[in-house]
Design an enzyme around this catalytic site. Structure first.
Site, mmCIF file in Angstrom:
data_model
loop_
_atom_site.group_PDB
_atom_site.id
_atom_site.type_symbol
_atom_site.label_atom_id
_atom_site.label_comp_id
_atom_site.label_asym_id
_atom_site.label_seq_id
_atom_site.Cartn_x
_atom_site.Cartn_y
_atom_site.Cartn_z
ATOM 1 N N ARG A 121 0.529 -1.189 0.086
ATOM 2 C CA ARG A 121 0.436 0.417 -0.212
ATOM 3 C C ARG A 121 0.837 1.017 0.329
ATOM 4 N NH1 ARG A 121 -1.699 3.136 4.522
ATOM 5 N NH2 ARG A 121 -3.622 4.304 4.544
ATOM 6 N N THR B 30 10.636 -10.570 7.225
ATOM 7 C CA THR B 30 10.259 -11.805 7.686
ATOM 8 C C THR B 30 9.550 -12.160 8.457
ATOM 9 O OG1 THR B 30 11.890 -14.459 7.797
ATOM 10 C CG2 THR B 30 13.200 -12.033 7.212
ATOM 11 N N ILE B 31 9.436 -12.928 9.361
ATOM 12 C CA ILE B 31 8.912 -13.210 10.537
ATOM 13 C C ILE B 31 10.469 -13.725 11.329
ATOM 14 C CG2 ILE B 31 6.500 -13.889 10.171
ATOM 15 C CD1 ILE B 31 7.646 -16.663 10.684
ATOM 16 N N ASP B 32 11.797 -13.703 10.747
ATOM 17 C CA ASP B 32 12.717 -14.609 11.430
ATOM 18 C C ASP B 32 13.257 -13.185 11.877
ATOM 19 O OD1 ASP B 32 11.665 -17.113 10.640
ATOM 20 O OD2 ASP B 32 12.915 -17.106 9.088
ATOM 21 N N ARG C 275 1.078 -21.394 29.816
ATOM 22 C CA ARG C 275 1.665 -20.498 30.870
ATOM 23 C C ARG C 275 0.177 -21.511 32.229
ATOM 24 N NH1 ARG C 275 5.271 -18.185 32.935
ATOM 25 N NH2 ARG C 275 5.275 -17.165 31.793
ATOM 26 N N MET D 299 9.089 -20.629 15.692
ATOM 27 C CA MET D 299 9.700 -20.357 13.856
ATOM 28 C C MET D 299 10.817 -19.746 14.183
ATOM 29 S SD MET D 299 6.890 -20.280 11.131
ATOM 30 C CE MET D 299 6.281 -21.865 10.279
ATOM 31 N N ASP E 298 11.166 -19.634 30.762
ATOM 32 C CA ASP E 298 11.775 -20.452 32.335
ATOM 33 C C ASP E 298 13.594 -20.240 31.471
ATOM 34 O OD1 ASP E 298 10.260 -20.733 34.917
ATOM 35 O OD2 ASP E 298 9.215 -21.775 33.490
ATOM 36 N N GLU F 171 13.102 -23.808 16.505
ATOM 37 C CA GLU F 171 13.019 -24.965 15.260
ATOM 38 C C GLU F 171 14.449 -24.841 14.949
ATOM 39 O OE1 GLU F 171 10.547 -23.561 12.178
ATOM 40 O OE2 GLU F 171 11.960 -22.311 11.149
HETATM 41 O O1 F6P Z 1 11.374 -18.092 6.550
HETATM 42 C C1 F6P Z 1 10.238 -17.757 7.304
HETATM 43 C C2 F6P Z 1 9.771 -19.001 8.130
HETATM 44 O O2 F6P Z 1 8.536 -19.129 8.435
HETATM 45 C C3 F6P Z 1 10.734 -19.439 8.491
HETATM 46 O O3 F6P Z 1 10.522 -19.156 9.993
HETATM 47 C C4 F6P Z 1 10.513 -21.357 8.647
HETATM 48 O O4 F6P Z 1 11.225 -22.144 8.983
HETATM 49 C C5 F6P Z 1 10.391 -21.707 6.829
HETATM 50 O O5 F6P Z 1 9.474 -20.114 6.733
HETATM 51 C C6 F6P Z 1 8.626 -22.361 6.474
HETATM 52 O O6 F6P Z 1 9.207 -22.484 5.332
HETATM 53 P P1 F6P Z 1 7.398 -22.705 4.873
HETATM 54 O O7 F6P Z 1 6.254 -21.887 4.202
HETATM 55 O O8 F6P Z 1 8.343 -22.916 3.073
HETATM 56 O O9 F6P Z 1 7.000 -24.051 4.952
#
Ligand code: F6P
Length: 327
Positions: free
Chosen positions: A21, A126-128, A155, A170, A188, A223
């Site tokens: 947007r 990216t959420i990462d 919790r 993730m 923790d 992960e």
């Molecule tokens: O890069 C974002 C992400 O959600 C990672 O945290 C995760 O490992 C990966 O993408 C999952 O990828 P896909 O959408 O290809 O399953």
């Protein structure tokens, strides 16, 4: 009239629509014509362009996902497909390509910019949060809020049933989501790939806590460290040999709920600022750059300086989390 094209690429992240947007609206505001490309680099290869008007982006600032769709396009790692993409951009007289993506897309954008004469403006999402050269990427804040909300719910069960919980989040190979969520949820123990904890220390911290009277325990597991199920099985086996009375170890894999949902106010603002700033940089003649947000300021970085680099969470944040969890 100059023409720009926008694409979103890689995993979706909350705030992508706010960014689209902002690019569309500021593009027209400054006299540009704006096209969208469907499904990221796939649409570049398959010549899937369409006009985006200011009206097309009405009412999307609060929506998750991306209205122009996204994909992970493996073909873009091959030169012959990047050449096709470039030729499609040339045929349509595109003067600038705006790529909103994460690390994989950053690599694709860099290669395209290095091999062909097409100005590229990259916007990190990216959420990462693992893109080098920026403190924040679009989507990270919302994902952390989603995780923190989920952990608050877990919790309740952890406390009521006196259980140990492992919450897998993730982040691919990075621990930004886990660390921020661990701090914000007061969990923790937080396990992230960048600063690994040996198994005996994980056991020891649970043992110490239980010996001091704690009866529930939450572990946030990135992960990139291990699967929650495997960690649970190992811990069950090892803790059963200790002198502590643990009831059960449960795990929850939060998965794709972290990728969707309405973006937080922070992500909407970041995405909007990035979008407008990116258009302004393009108009100022900058090319082959990434916009970034560092120490509270918007900035630009050369793609060649940020692609293929690794960003790590601050060790100070990791220490803070360990200090506040000292029981
Ligand atoms: O890069 C974002 C992400 O959600 C990672 O945290 C995760 O490992 C990966 O993408 C999952 O990828 P896909 O959408 O290809 O399953």
């Amino acid at each position: 009239m100059k023409r720009i094209a926008i694409l979103t690429s890689g995993g979706d992240a909350p705030g992508l629509n706010a960014c689209i947007r902002a690019i569309v609206r500021s593009g027209y505001y400054y006299g540009l014509e704006v096209l969208g490309v469907k499904r990221g680099f796939k649409g570049l290869i398959e010549n899937d362009f369409f006009t985006l008007s200011t009206r097309d982006v009405s009412g999307i600032i609060d929506k998750g996902g991306t209205i122009i769709l996204t994909s992970r396009e493996n073909r873009f790692s091959e030169f012959k497909y990047r050449k096709i993409a470039y030729e499609n951009l040339r045929k349509l007289d595109i003067d600038g390509l705006f790529v909103v993506g994460g690390n994989g897309s950053l690599e694709g954008a860099y290669l395209l910019s290095a091999e062909f004469d097409i100005p590229i403006i990259f916007i990190p999402k990216t959420i990462d949060n693992d893109v080098f050269g920026t403190d924040y990427t679009i989507g990270f804040d919302t994902a952390v809020n989603t995780v923190v909300d989920a952990i608050s719910k877990i919790r309740d069960t952890s406390y009521s049933h006196e259980r140990i919980f492992i919450v897998e989040v993730m982040g691919r190979k990075s621990g930004f989501i886990a660390l921020a969520s661990g701090i914000a949820s007061g969990s923790d123990l937080t396990l992230i790939p960048e600063y690994p904890f040996p198994m005996y220390l994980i056991e020891e911290s649970i043992e110490k806590a239980f010996l001091k009277g704690k009866k529930n325990f939450i572990i946030v597991l990135a992960e990139g460290v291990a699967y929650a199920k495997d960690l649970r099985n190992t811990l069950l086996e090892r803790l059963s040999k200790k002198e502590i009375n643990i009831s059960e170890i449960k795990y929850s894999v939060l998965g794709y709920i972290q990728r969707g949902g309405s973006p937080s106010a922070f992500d909407r603002i970041l995405a909007t600022k990035f979008g407008v700033f990116a258009v302004k940089q393009f108009l100022a003649g900058h090319k082959n750059i990434m916009v970034s947000f560092e120490k509270g300021d918007l900035n630009i970085k050369q793609l060649k300086d940020v692609h293929n680099r690794i960003k790590k969470p601050n060790i100070e944040d990791f220490d803070i989390n360990n200090i506040v969890n000292f029981v």
